[in-house]
Design an enzyme around this catalytic site. Structure first.
Site, PDB file in Angstrom:
ATOM      1  N   TYR A  51       0.861  -1.125   0.073  1.00  0.00           N
ATOM      2  CA  TYR A  51      -0.136  -0.223   0.035  1.00  0.00           C
ATOM      3  C   TYR A  51       0.552   1.331  -0.053  1.00  0.00           C
ATOM      4  O   TYR A  51       1.653   1.624   0.827  1.00  0.00           O
ATOM      5  CB  TYR A  51      -0.798  -0.072   1.584  1.00  0.00           C
ATOM      6  N   GLU A  53      -0.636   4.901  -0.183  1.00  0.00           N
ATOM      7  CA  GLU A  53      -1.223   6.363  -0.749  1.00  0.00           C
ATOM      8  C   GLU A  53      -0.369   7.166  -0.228  1.00  0.00           C
ATOM      9  O   GLU A  53       0.296   7.778   0.078  1.00  0.00           O
ATOM     10  CB  GLU A  53      -2.551   6.294   0.008  1.00  0.00           C
ATOM     11  N   ASP A 197      -7.125  13.284 -24.810  1.00  0.00           N
ATOM     12  CA  ASP A 197      -6.940  12.676 -24.314  1.00  0.00           C
ATOM     13  C   ASP A 197      -6.836  11.108 -25.644  1.00  0.00           C
ATOM     14  O   ASP A 197      -7.500  10.841 -26.114  1.00  0.00           O
ATOM     15  CB  ASP A 197      -8.682  11.604 -23.778  1.00  0.00           C
ATOM     16  N   THR A 223      -4.417   5.694 -21.576  1.00  0.00           N
ATOM     17  CA  THR A 223      -4.473   4.171 -20.821  1.00  0.00           C
ATOM     18  C   THR A 223      -2.595   4.130 -21.688  1.00  0.00           C
ATOM     19  O   THR A 223      -2.170   4.838 -22.358  1.00  0.00           O
ATOM     20  CB  THR A 223      -5.037   3.886 -21.663  1.00  0.00           C
ATOM     21  N   LYS A 226      -3.290   0.173 -24.108  1.00  0.00           N
ATOM     22  CA  LYS A 226      -3.561  -0.238 -26.015  1.00  0.00           C
ATOM     23  C   LYS A 226      -2.475  -0.228 -27.149  1.00  0.00           C
ATOM     24  O   LYS A 226      -1.948  -1.145 -26.842  1.00  0.00           O
ATOM     25  CB  LYS A 226      -4.953   1.200 -26.101  1.00  0.00           C
ATOM     26  N   ARG A 232      -2.709  -2.565 -18.034  1.00  0.00           N
ATOM     27  CA  ARG A 232      -4.105  -1.279 -18.098  1.00  0.00           C
ATOM     28  C   ARG A 232      -3.679  -0.477 -16.739  1.00  0.00           C
ATOM     29  O   ARG A 232      -3.799  -1.029 -15.899  1.00  0.00           O
ATOM     30  CB  ARG A 232      -5.451  -2.948 -18.104  1.00  0.00           C
TER      31      ARG A 232
HETATM   32  C1  LIG Z   1     -10.219   3.647 -23.933  1.00  0.00           C
HETATM   33  C2  LIG Z   1     -10.817   4.995 -23.619  1.00  0.00           C
HETATM   34  C3  LIG Z   1     -10.988   5.313 -22.033  1.00  0.00           C
HETATM   35  C4  LIG Z   1     -10.668   4.542 -21.183  1.00  0.00           C
HETATM   36  O1  LIG Z   1     -10.372   3.539 -20.821  1.00  0.00           O
HETATM   37  P1  LIG Z   1     -10.506   2.748 -20.151  1.00  0.00           P
HETATM   38  O2  LIG Z   1      -9.368   2.105 -19.451  1.00  0.00           O
HETATM   39  O3  LIG Z   1     -11.444   1.443 -20.505  1.00  0.00           O
HETATM   40  O4  LIG Z   1     -11.150   3.025 -19.001  1.00  0.00           O
HETATM   41  C5  LIG Z   1     -10.669   6.856 -22.621  1.00  0.00           C
HETATM   42  N1  LIG Z   1     -11.099   7.634 -23.423  1.00  0.00           N
HETATM   43  C6  LIG Z   1     -10.283   6.842 -24.994  1.00  0.00           C
HETATM   44  C7  LIG Z   1     -10.583   7.414 -25.678  1.00  0.00           C
HETATM   45  C8  LIG Z   1     -10.367   5.494 -24.381  1.00  0.00           C
HETATM   46  O5  LIG Z   1     -10.591   5.111 -26.432  1.00  0.00           O
END
Ligand SMILES: *Cc1c(COP(=O)(O)O)cnc(C)c1O
Length: 413
Positions: A51, A53, A197, A223, A226, A232
Site C-alpha cells: 500500500y 497512498e 485524451d 491509457t 492500447k 492496464r
Molecule cells: C479506452 C478509452 C478510455 C478509457 O479507458 P478504460 O481504461 O477502459 O477506462 C478513455 N478514453 C478513450 C478515448 C478511450 O479510447
C-alpha cells in the site's frame, strides 16, 4: 502458473482457454494489444502486496523505500517518452484518469465539450450515461455528414456558444489524425482548457509516427494498454502549473492506493516504447492499417472517411446488407475478433449499429505485415459477404488457427 493450477483448477482452465483464444484468433479490436512477457511479469509481481497512498517522499504508510523508486522511474520515463512537464502515473485506468481531470478543474454542472459518442468520442467525454455527462453539463461536437471528417468550424461555433471550461479532444473510433493546433486556437478563443485524451493513439505518438498533443494541450490523458502496449492503467500529463491540482484530484480526490505492480509494469513498457524496435512497430501498425484499408476498399467496403491515418478503421456495413453486430459475431466464429460500432449519423441503435471497428495494434505485435493484412482483408470479405455459409466460416477458422501458429504472440508460450 503451477500454483494457480494447484489452488484453483477452474481459473487455471479458464486462463488456459483465454490464452489459447488469444493465440488462435486474429485480434482486431482497436483498443487491444499483446504486452510483452516483461510487462506481464511486473504486473503479476509481489508489488501487488504493498500500500502506498500518497506520492514519492510523501506517503501515508512506511516501507516505501522501493516503491518510491519505482514510481519515480515510471514518471521519469513517461516524461522522457512524451516530453511532458509533469506526469501522474497512478490512475487505475482511462476513465478514472479523465474523471480526475474533471475533478481538478470543474465544479458539478460546469460545461465540458467533447466529441459525441456515436461520432467516435469516448463515454467519459460527456456521454449521458457516464458520470461525465451526469455530473457536468456536457455539450458535444462531431463529424461532418458530408465528409465524415471532424467539423472544426462547427466545433468552434459550439465552443463560442457554450463556453465550456474544458474542451476534450481525442477519440476511440476516429480513423484520422486530429489537428491539435486548431483545437488549441479554439480553446483559447473560447476561454477553455484543452484536454487531449490520446488513449488510442498514444503508442503512435510515443513511436513518433503520429503528431504529439503535448505542446498544445493543457492536460493529456492516456491509457497505457492500447497502442502503447503496457499494462492496464493510465497516466495524466500536464503543464507544471496544473501539477498540484492533478495530483490532488487523483489522490485523495478519487483514488486510494496506487497499484504498484501496474506502476512497475508501466515503467517497463515506457522503456520498451523508447526503443527503435518500438518505433518500427508503430510504423508497421500504420502500414498495416493502410494495407487492410486498401484491400477492403477494393472489395467495396465503405470506410468512414475513406481510409485511415492511424491504427484503426471504421466500416459502415449498410451496403453489405449485414448489421455490425451480426458481422462481428460471424467474424468471431471465423477467428477474426472485432467489435461492432456505431458509425456517424447511424440510423441503427448503439447495441445493434451499422458498423464494425478494426485495429492493427495487436496483430502487428505478433508480426503481421502488409501481406498478412491483405489476407486478413480477404477473409473478412469472404465472411461478411456470405455469413450464412457455416462450412466456409468453420474452414476459415481452421485456416486462421494454423496461420496464427506462424506468428507467436508476445507473452504467450
Ligand atoms: C479506452 C478509452 C478510455 C478509457 O479507458 P478504460 O481504461 O477502459 O477506462 C478513455 N478514453 C478513450 C478515448 C478511450 O479510447
Amino acid at each position: 502458473m503451477m500454483d494457480v493450477r494447484q489452488v484453483d483448477s477452474q481459473i487455471y482452465d479458464l486462463l488456459r482457454q483465454e490464452e489459447q483464444r488469444q493465440a488462435d484468433k486474429i485480434r482486431l479490436i482497436a483498443s487491444e494489444n499483446y504486452t510483452s512477457a516483461a510487462v506481464l511479469e511486473a504486473t503479476g509481481s509481489i508489488l501487488t502486496n504493498k500500500y502506498s497512498e500518497g506520492y514519492a517522499g510523501k506517503r501515508y504508510y512506511e516501507g516505501q523505500q522501493v516503491i518510491d523508486q519505482i514510481e519515480n522511474l515510471a514518471i521519469q520515463r513517461a516524461k522522457d517518452l512524451f516530453g511532458a512537464e509533469h506526469v501522474n502515473v497512478q490512475s487505475y485506468s482511462g476513465s478514472p484518469a479523465n474523471l480526475a481531470v474533471y475533478l481538478a478543474f470543474l465544479s458539478p454542472g460546469d460545461t465540458i465539450l467533447g466529441m459525441a459518442l456515436p461520432h467516435g468520442g469516448h463515454l467519459t467525454h460527456g456521454a449521458s450515461v457516464s458520470i461525465s455527462g451526469k455530473y457536468f453539463h456536457a455539450e458535444s461536437y462531431g463529424l461532418s455528414e458530408k465528409t465524415g471528417l471532424l467539423d472544426y468550424e462547427a466545433l468552434r461555433q459550439k465552443a463560442m456558444e457554450c463556453r465550456p471550461k474544458i474542451i476534450v479532444a481525442g477519440h476511440s473510433a476516429y480513423p484520422r489524425i486530429i489537428d491539435f493546433a486548431l483545437y488549441r486556437d479554439i480553446a483559447d478563443e473560447s476561454g477553455a482548457l484543452l484536454l487531449v485524451d490520446m488513449a488510442h493513439f498514444a503508442g503512435l505518438v510515443a513511436g513518433g509516427v503520429h503528431p504529439s498533443p503535448i505542446p498544445y494541450a493543457d492536460v493529456v490523458t492516456t491509457t497505457t494498454h492500447k497502442s502503447l502496449r503496457g499494462p492496464r492503467g493510465a497516466i495524466i500529463m500536464c503543464k507544471k502549473e496544473y501539477a498540484a491540482a492533478i495530483d490532488k484530484a487523483v489522490f485523495p480526490g478519487i483514488q486510494g492506493g496506487p497499484h504498484n505492480n501496474i506502476t512497475a509494469a508501466m515503467a517497463v513498457a515506457f522503456k520498451e516504447a523508447a526503443t527503435d524496435e518500438f518505433k518500427e512497430y508503430t510504423q508497421q501498425v500504420i502500414n498495416n492499417a493502410h494495407a487492410l484499408a486498401e484491400t477492403l476498399v477494393e472489395k467495396g467496403f465503405d470506410l468512414i472517411t475513406g481510409g485511415t491515418e492511424n491504427h484503426l478503421l471504421l466500416i459502415d456495413l449498410t451496403d453489405k446488407g449485414i448489421t455490425g453486430k451480426a458481422a462481428a459475431q460471424v467474424l468471431d466464429a471465423a477467428g477474426l475478433v472485432v467489435n461492432y460500432n456505431a458509425v456517424p449519423f447511424d440510423k441503427r441503435k448503439p447495441w445493434d449499429p451499422s458498423g464494425i471497428r478494426l485495429g492493427t495494434a495487436a496483430v502487428t505485435s505478433r508480426g503481421f505485415k502488409e501481406e498478412e493484412m491483405r489476407q486478413v482483408g480477404e477473409w473478412i470479405d469472404t465472411v461478411v459477404t456470405d455469413p450464412e455459409n457455416e462450412q466456409a466460416v468453420a474452414a476459415i477458422a481452421e485456416d486462421i488457427k494454423s496461420f496464427c501458429k506462424g506468428f507467436p504472440a508476445p507473452g504467450i508460450n
